[in-house]
Design an enzyme around this catalytic site. Structure first.
Site, PDB file in Angstrom:
ATOM      1  N   HIS A   1       0.818  -1.222   0.000  1.00  0.00           N
ATOM      2  CA  HIS A   1       0.000   0.000   0.000  1.00  0.00           C
ATOM      3  C   HIS A   1       0.847   1.266   0.000  1.00  0.00           C
ATOM      4  O   HIS A   1       0.333   2.352   0.244  1.00  0.00           O
ATOM      5  CB  HIS A   1      -0.968   0.001   1.190  1.00  0.00           C
ATOM      6  CG  HIS A   1      -2.022  -1.057   1.093  1.00  0.00           C
ATOM      7  ND1 HIS A   1      -2.713  -1.543   2.186  1.00  0.00           N
ATOM      8  CD2 HIS A   1      -2.508  -1.739   0.025  1.00  0.00           C
ATOM      9  CE1 HIS A   1      -3.568  -2.475   1.788  1.00  0.00           C
ATOM     10  NE2 HIS A   1      -3.465  -2.603   0.481  1.00  0.00           N
TER      11      HIS A   1
ATOM     12  N   ASN B   1      -3.429 -12.285  15.992  1.00  0.00           N
ATOM     13  CA  ASN B   1      -4.269 -11.089  15.970  1.00  0.00           C
ATOM     14  C   ASN B   1      -5.012 -10.954  17.289  1.00  0.00           C
ATOM     15  O   ASN B   1      -5.269 -11.951  17.973  1.00  0.00           O
ATOM     16  CB  ASN B   1      -5.279 -11.167  14.809  1.00  0.00           C
ATOM     17  CG  ASN B   1      -5.699  -9.798  14.321  1.00  0.00           C
ATOM     18  OD1 ASN B   1      -4.871  -8.899  14.188  1.00  0.00           O
ATOM     19  ND2 ASN B   1      -6.974  -9.621  14.051  1.00  0.00           N
TER      20      ASN B   1
ATOM     21  N   CYS C   1       2.930  20.071  -7.029  1.00  0.00           N
ATOM     22  CA  CYS C   1       4.221  19.508  -7.426  1.00  0.00           C
ATOM     23  C   CYS C   1       5.160  20.634  -7.869  1.00  0.00           C
ATOM     24  O   CYS C   1       4.789  21.483  -8.687  1.00  0.00           O
ATOM     25  CB  CYS C   1       4.019  18.508  -8.560  1.00  0.00           C
ATOM     26  SG  CYS C   1       5.543  17.842  -9.261  1.00  0.00           S
TER      27      CYS C   1
END
Length: 252
Positions: A125, A224, A158
Site C-alpha cells: 500500500h 491477531n 508539485c
C-alpha cells in the site's frame, strides 16, 4: 489446547521452517501509537467521514478534501511512532535467517526502522514517508512538503510540474502496483510458513496471500487481537497482544 502449547507449537514450526513469510497489517503498529482503521477503535470505525480523505476520486476533484488531508498528515502519529516489540521480533526472525519476505499493508515504514532489510519488505500500500505527483509521478521525501504546509501552503502542488501531490500510498479507488502485488503473491507461494499478523484479512488482493500459501503447502499461523476473516484456514490461531505473542514465537 492451551495458549502456551499453541505458542510452543508455532515456535517449533518456525525453528523447522526455511522460508517464513510475514504478512502484517495495522494491528502490529497499534502498540506504537498508530491506530488501525477497521478495528473496534479504528479510525474509520469511529469516524466514517475520514474515509473520504482516502478516496482518490474525492481527493483529486475537491481542493477542500486535499486541504483537510494535508492537515491530517501534519498530525499523523507515524511521524513520532517508534517500532515496538512486534516489529523487533520480525527483525530477530530475519537475523536468524528465517524471514523470506515481509509483506506489509502498513504505510508507516516501522519495519525498516526496526531493522528489517528494505529489500525484504514489500509495501503493498506504499509509504506515507514520500509524496508523489499524480501528473508526472515525481516522488520526494514527505518532510519537504510538510515544511511547505508549516510555512502556510494549504494545498501544495508539485514543484516539478504543478500537478496534484498526494502521499505515495494507495488510496481507495487507486490501482495497486501490479509488480508489487505479483512479488507479494510469489513470496506467499514460496513460503513454508506464513505468519499473518495484525490484519483483518479483508482487503484483497493481499488477503489472497493466505489461501495461496495454504494451497502451496505452507502452514498458516494467524496472530491477531480479534477474529479475522480467514481464521478457519489457520493451522494455529494466536489471539492476544501481538507485542507479547510475536516475541514468544520468533525470538530464538
Amino acid at each position: 489446547m492451551t495458549a502456551s502449547s499453541s505458542v510452543e507449537r508455532v515456535r517449533q514450526w518456525i525453528d523447522a521452517a526455511e522460508r517464513v513469510v510475514a504478512l502484517t497489517g495495522a494491528g502490529i503498529s497499534t502498540d506504537s501509537g498508530i491506530p488501525d482503521f477497521r478495528g473496534p477503535q479504528g479510525v474509520w470505525t469511529r469516524n466514517p467521514a475520514a474515509e473520504k480523505l482516502s478516496t482518490i476520486q474525492n481527493y483529486l476533484a475537491d481542493a477542500e478534501v486535499r486541504k483537510a488531508a494535508w492537515r491530517s498528515r501534519l498530525d499523523n502519529p507515524a511521524w513520532t511512532a517508534q517500532p515496538n516489540r512486534g516489529h523487533r521480533a520480525l527483525v530477530e526472525l530475519e537475523r536468524r535467517g528465517k524471514l523470506h519476505a515481509l509483506v506489509t499493508q502498513n504505510i508507516d515504514e516501522l519495519h525498516q526502522r526496526a531493522g528489517n532489510s528494505p529489500e525484504r519488505v514489500i509495501e503493498v500500500h506504499g509509504t506515507i514517508r514520500r509524496t508523489m505527483c499524480w501528473r508526472c509521478g515525481e516522488r520526494r521525501p514527505m518532510e519537504e512538503t510538510l515544511a511547505r504546509l508549516r510555512a502556510g501552503e494549504e494545498d501544495p502542488a508539485c514543484l516539478a510540474c504543478g500537478g496534484i501531490l498526494k502521499s505515495d500510498t494507495i488510496s481507495f479507488g487507486q490501482q495497486l502496483v501490479p509488480e508489487v502485488i505479483d512479488r507479494a503473491m510469489r513470496a506467499a507461494a514460496e513460503a513454508d510458513l506464513l505468519l499473518a499478523i495484525g490484519s483483518t484479512l479483508q482487503v484483497y488482493p493481499v488477503a489472497g496471500a493466505v489461501p495461496l500459501a495454504k494451497q502451496a503447502g505452507a502452514k498458516v499461523v494467524i496472530v491477531n487481537a480479534e477474529p479475522t476473516a480467514m481464521d478457519e484456514l489457520a493451522d494455529e490461531l494466536l489471539t492476544g497482544a501481538i507485542g507479547e505473542l510475536l516475541p514468544a514465537v520468533c525470538v530464538g
